[in-house]
Design an enzyme around this catalytic site. Structure first.
Site, PDB file in Angstrom:
ATOM      1  N   LYS A   1       0.851  -1.198   0.000  1.00  0.00           N
ATOM      2  CA  LYS A   1       0.000   0.000   0.000  1.00  0.00           C
ATOM      3  C   LYS A   1       0.883   1.244   0.000  1.00  0.00           C
ATOM      4  CE  LYS A   1      -3.914   2.087   2.532  1.00  0.00           C
ATOM      5  NZ  LYS A   1      -4.740   2.048   3.766  1.00  0.00           N
TER       6      LYS A   1
ATOM      7  N   SER B   1      -9.763   1.942   2.790  1.00  0.00           N
ATOM      8  CA  SER B   1      -8.912   2.739   1.941  1.00  0.00           C
ATOM      9  C   SER B   1      -7.890   1.936   1.148  1.00  0.00           C
ATOM     10  CB  SER B   1      -8.150   3.764   2.791  1.00  0.00           C
ATOM     11  OG  SER B   1      -7.273   3.101   3.686  1.00  0.00           O
TER      12      SER B   1
ATOM     13  N   SER C   1     -10.024  -0.390   6.959  1.00  0.00           N
ATOM     14  CA  SER C   1      -9.405  -0.207   5.643  1.00  0.00           C
ATOM     15  C   SER C   1      -8.713  -1.425   5.067  1.00  0.00           C
ATOM     16  CB  SER C   1      -8.402   0.956   5.690  1.00  0.00           C
ATOM     17  OG  SER C   1      -9.084   2.180   5.664  1.00  0.00           O
TER      18      SER C   1
END
Ligand SMILES: [Zn+2]
Lengths: 484, 480, 93
Positions: free
Chosen positions: B73, B148, B172
């Protein structure tokens, strides 16, 4: 009918701690290195970097709290103090808010008028800001307007000490700060250099009609970097407020700057007036709950506090306040003095250490505890002088010789032939010869000018290169003059 | 069978057995990552990945992760590899250091192939808040992958990486895992170092794996878990993470959170979760209804605490030491306001504003202070529950993947996407989402949560259930 | 409940420049969110301590041992503007 005004003053001190590394990262503390050579992702606030508490800063804060007479909190918490400024890379300062490491207490200190105390509101740990260098101000380059930031200093551990508003004059504030500084330096908490900014003081000042108890609107006077400036700054601000109020004006709450060269006070009002620091507990750090055993261990290892030491000297060694004050600072001088005083009469030890020893060493840029004059050697010199084995001038000469060439004082006395003339007949012969050589002075003495005894003593010292005992010579001169 | 069909565990075994090489695996995944129909990636490091794979292939002995590739990420700092956290304000930023968790994976032999898309600064539940454009759901490109960590989830679902790292603040990892039909694990707060994770809400953020199987997730956690001297909140881990192997749930008590099985949960989601939970009993376990009386205050609590922390965490983005700055500012104030006004997107600004307000003088006690006290109540609710059960179960998300654009105009509706995951986050507990079926052709996730530090047990239970459920659907567009 | 004045004040504290349109929208959205959030103000929380860390820990410190700093070129590498070894700051108003 005119009102007399009383000033009410509280002091905030920021002291950089004598750790090796920064408060929240492992960067080494530095002074004077090229800009931005002591930084890392943490103290540059790079994305994702996190703080970790320096244990030594906690230890030093606990010691300071003890010396300040404060409670050491069972649990203290770091908090974020939010504001934007280029010298604050995270745009929040990690500080402490409602749970500081040291709670309220009273600091005891000595002044010529005796013991004083001052209320300490709190002491807490935080990190220092970085250094902003204003290019335009130094006029280096026309195009180099604006400022640059050097993060070497950013993150240095600071102890902020806040006093109660209990002081009333600039002089009292300076006297307090001197004693506080001595205490913190003595305990190795800070180097206490006000010139280099490792200790900084701000004053909160208000005035009120004498005899009342309320508090007027206060102003904050910033960053006075010497005791003299602190005293002068506060005095000037009290005068300014008094004149303002007596002229029908009102004191505005603001931050002020004292300009030492002109003695003027200017406002530091910035665009951003309304500060709202939005303190909240720092989630990246955990509470500090000092282990009781650890605290006990820290305090057990502490040297005697300066005030305790000075009180002991004044009580047990019968030193004056001034002797004690001078000898206690720096602590190494106090240690040296104690070693001499253990071997020689304390009052003489004090006089020698404060007087001849320091004076002679200062010319050579040395300090007693680093010099070749060991406490033993100095005690020997004192002993010989006190027993009149050598004269005072000879004692000073021996000291000089030991400083420059080393050696044991008794050997130096023998080598230089400085031993006092003990033979009475030799002294008698000398005195008789001097009276014969100076008949005018002898006659005047007989007529009552006793002061002239000094003249003969001087002559005798000259003739013996200081080896005569001046007191005995004086006695002999009086004897022989009247006899003649 | 293509190399990209292997689970990470199988891939590790194949490389270690000499059946394939790290370089072959890395090239196979790079091929898919570079044909990025879903916009999973923000940056791909082809040359670096191949170099590292060759180094591993040349080693006399394979390291534990054997050069199996991974996607990271973009919220995690990777030295010299672009790291933007999905924000314009970090465009062009190349970190000077690597996050501890990534460094640990690399030391264990994982090969980073690229950085994945995300909601800006991890603020969002759909990946639509990325400054670089949304990620699409591999199951249906008209829908969001969740957020997210949307890019990390879609990369694994689309077989562009065998596994990936995400971060979870209020859901997330778990929510996008549910919406993309894969496994997502948020460990106990402090299990994985946050050093190098670009902070959103420090007291909630936690790094964790996305994987195709629970065992793969455990394998990745195993290589990252434990104390890091650079993160004060990281935990000394009491025992090694072991790969789960349980087949039965005899004696296991699974609490079903009543508040999260009724109103507000889409019927298709509820049905799939209920069907999955039926397996608990057939495996020998017991289902116990559990109430968490303060759970429904979780969302309100979270939307004070997380924004408050983020308002300070994001204050460092001031255009002085790194990142973008507004040009030609007249003075410092304008510099700050324009750098930040232009650099942050609308959701980030909204949360900074909300958090600044919640901490401001005169509002602190009523908002932030109150939220911290409700948080205590929520923590206590879980303590009570775990006195009775081993794990808690609920849907991971109240809905399946929703259409792109559906909730962007209504922040509160978007926030409700995390209603099931947020209470667990506030309590700092380990939790994962496993795929448990389809509803209208879209995956549904089952959330399981355990007491702090109970990862081994939680993974074991999840593994037994995963095996019983036997979810093996693959997005249509992804099949080779 | 949250008016334009408060919105502007908070934006200033947060150093965010908002256009007039952004400000209007922000005010409306924040108001809606806060209306939802205020449900927790109804709870009786007397005597309930605040939680900052859900996993309680304390006394995590490091020894005062230096670790290497980064070279200044690296420190300055990502800066938008550098002057003489320092990070350039716009004129301080
Ligand atoms: Zn540093």
């Amino acid at each position: 009918m005119s009102t007399t005004w009383e000033a009410v003053i509280g002091i905030e001190i920021h002291a950089q701690l004598l750790t090796r590394t920064k408060m929240f990262c492992g960067c080494e503390l530095s002074f004077g290195d090229p800009p931005n050579t002591h930084t890392c992702p943490v103290c540059l606030a790079h994305p994702g970097a996190l703080p970790v508490i320096n244990r030594e800063a906690i230890r030093l804060a606990i010691i300071a709290g003890h010396a300040l007479g404060c409670e050491i909190s069972e649990r203290s918490v770091f908090a974020r103090k939010n504001y934007f400024y280029p010298d604050l890379p995270k745009a929040y300062q990690i500080s402490q808010y409602d749970q500081p490491i040291c709670g309220p207490g009273r600091f005891r200190y000595l002044t010529p008028d005796g013991e004083q105390t001052l209320g300490i509101t709190r002491a807490h740990l935080e990190e220092d800001a970085a250094k902003l260098i204003h290019l335009g101000a130094e006029g280096r380059r026309a195009e180099a307007e604006g400022s640059v930031v050097d993060f070497n200093r950013g993150g240095t551990p600071l102890l902020e000490i806040v006093t109660e508003p209990e002081l009333h004059t600039g002089a009292a504030a300076a006297a307090f700060l001197k004693q506080l500084r001595q205490t913190l330096v003595h305990l190795g908490i800070t180097d206490g250099s006000m010139e280099q900014g490792s200790m900084r003081a701000d004053a909160n000042i208000s005035i009120r009609p004498a005899g009342t108890v309320g508090l007027g609107t206060k102003t904050e006077l910033k960053n006075m970097n010497s005791f003299t400036f602190l005293e002068r700054g506060i005095t000037a601000e009290i005068a300014r407020q008094t004149a303002l109020v007596e002229g029908g004006g009102r004191v505005a709450q603001e931050t002020l700057h004292f300009e030492p060269t002109t003695g003027r006070i200017t406002s530091l009002r910035s665009k951003e007036q309304a500060h709202d620091y939005r303190y909240f507990p720092e989630p990246d750090l955990l509470p500090v709950v000092p282990d009781r055993a650890w605290v006990a261990e820290i305090l057990a290892a502490l040297p005697e506090l300066p005030i305790t030491r000075r009180e002991r000297w004044m009580r047990d060694l019968r030193l004056t306040f001034e002797d004690a004050e001078v000898l206690a600072d720096p602590p190494e001088l106090g240690d040296y003095f104690e070693q001499v005083a253990a071997l020689a009469p304390p009052k003489s030890a004090a006089n020698w250490v404060r007087g001849d020893l320091r004076a002679q060493l200062r010319e050579r840029d040395q300090e007693p505890w680093q010099s070749g004059v060991t406490p033993d050697a100095l005690a020997d010199i004192i002993a010989m002088a006190e027993s009149r084995e050598i004269s005072m001038p000879s004692a000073k000469a021996v000291l000089t010789h030991v400083i420059d060439h080393g050696g044991a004082p008794r050997d130096v006395v023998a080598k230089l032939g400085l031993g006092a003339i003990q033979d009475e007949s030799e002294l008698m012969t000398l005195v008789d010869r001097l009276i014969a050589d100076n008949p005018v002075q002898a006659q005047q003495m007989r007529e009552g000018r006793d002061k002239l005894v000094g003249f003969f003593v001087g002559q005798a010292m000259k003739a013996t290169q200081g080896r005569a005992d001046p007191a005995r010579i004086g006695e002999l001169v009086r004897e022989r003059v009247s006899a003649g | 069978m293509a190399l990209t069909d292997l689970t990470a565990e199988q891939a590790v075994r194949a490389v270690t057995a000499g059946e394939t090489s790290s370089e072959e695996l890395v090239r196979a995944y790079l091929e898919r990552a570079e044909h990025d129909d879903w916009h999973s990636f923000l940056a791909i490091d082809r040359d670096g990945a191949i170099d590292r794979a060759r180094v591993i292939d040349a080693m006399p002995e394979r390291p534990p992760l054997a050069g199996v590739p991974i996607a990271i990420k973009d919220a995690l700092s990777t030295r010299d590899l672009p790291t933007t956290a999905g924000s314009r304000i970090l465009e062009g930023f190349h970190p000077v250091y690597t996050a501890t968790c990534v460094a640990r994976l690399e030391a264990a032999g994982a090969v980073v192939i690229g950085k994945t898309n995300m909601d800006e600064f991890a603020m969002g539940s759909s990946c639509e808040n990325s400054a670089y454009g949304p990620t699409l759901n591999p199951w249906d490109v008209s829908r969001v992958p969740g957020g997210s960590s949307g890019g990390s989830a879609s990369a694994v679902a689309a077989r562009q990486a065998p596994w990936s790292l995400g971060s979870d603040t209020g859901g997330s990892i778990r929510q996008p895992a549910a919406l993309c039909g894969i496994v997502g694990l948020k460990p106990t707060y402090g299990a994985v170092s946050r050093y190098g994770l670009i902070a959103f809400a420090s007291s909630l953020d936690q790094v964790g794996p996305f994987a195709r199987t629970v065992r793969d997730a455990a394998l990745l956690l195993q290589a990252m878990v434990g104390r890091d001297p650079m993160d004060s909140t990281s935990l000394e881990w009491p025992e090694p993470i072991v790969l789960p192997s349980a087949e039965r749930l005899d004696g296991v008590r699974v609490g079903v959170i009543e508040e999260l099985m009724g109103e507000g949960i889409e019927p298709g989601v509820r049905i799939a979760c209920q069907a999955a939970l039926d397996h608990v009993e057939s495996l020998g376990g017991t289902l116990v209804p559990i109430r968490l009386p303060h759970a429904h205050h979780g969302l309100a609590t979270y939307y004070l605490i997380a924004p408050a922390e983020c308002s300070a965490n994001l204050a460092r983005f001031d255009g002085i030491r790194y990142g973008r700055r507004a040009l030609d500012a007249e003075d410092l104030l304008e510099h700050y306001e324009r750098t930040r006004g232009e650099g942050f997107g609308p959701e980030v600004k909204r949360r900074i504003m909300l958090g600044t307000f919640a901490l401001a003088s005169g509002y602190y006690e009523a908002y932030y202070g109150t939220a911290q006290r409700v948080r205590t109540r929520i923590v206590e609710d879980f303590e009570v529950a775990f006195a009775d059960v081993d794990v808690l179960a609920s849907p991971t998300s109240p809905t399946v993947a929703f259409p792109i654009g559906e909730r962007t105009g209504d922040p509160l509706a978007m926030y409700l996407s995390d209603v099931c995951t947020i209470p667990v986050s506030l309590a700092g507990l380990p939790s994962l989402s496993i795929p448990c079926g389809l509803s209208d052709g879209l995956p549904v996730g089952l959330q399981l949560a355990g007491p702090a530090l109970s990862e081994n047990r939680l993974l074991d239970i999840a593994h037994a259930l995963e095996t019983a459920i036997g979810f093996d659907a693959v997005p249509a567009g992804v099949a080779a | 409940m949250i008016d334009e004045h408060v919105t502007r004040h908070v934006a200033r504290l947060a150093r965010l420049r908002l256009t007039d349109a952004e400000c209007d929208r922000m005010q409306a959205e924040l108001s809606a969110i806060l209306t939802y959030i205020e449900q927790i103000q109804e709870l009786n929380l007397e005597g309930v301590p605040p939680t900052t860390h859900a996993i309680p820990m304390e006394n995590v410190v490091r020894e005062d041992e230096p670790t290497p700093s980064i070279p200044s070129e690296l420190a300055l590498r990502e800066a938008p503007e550098v002057h003489g070894g320092g990070f350039a700051v716009p004129r301080m108003g």
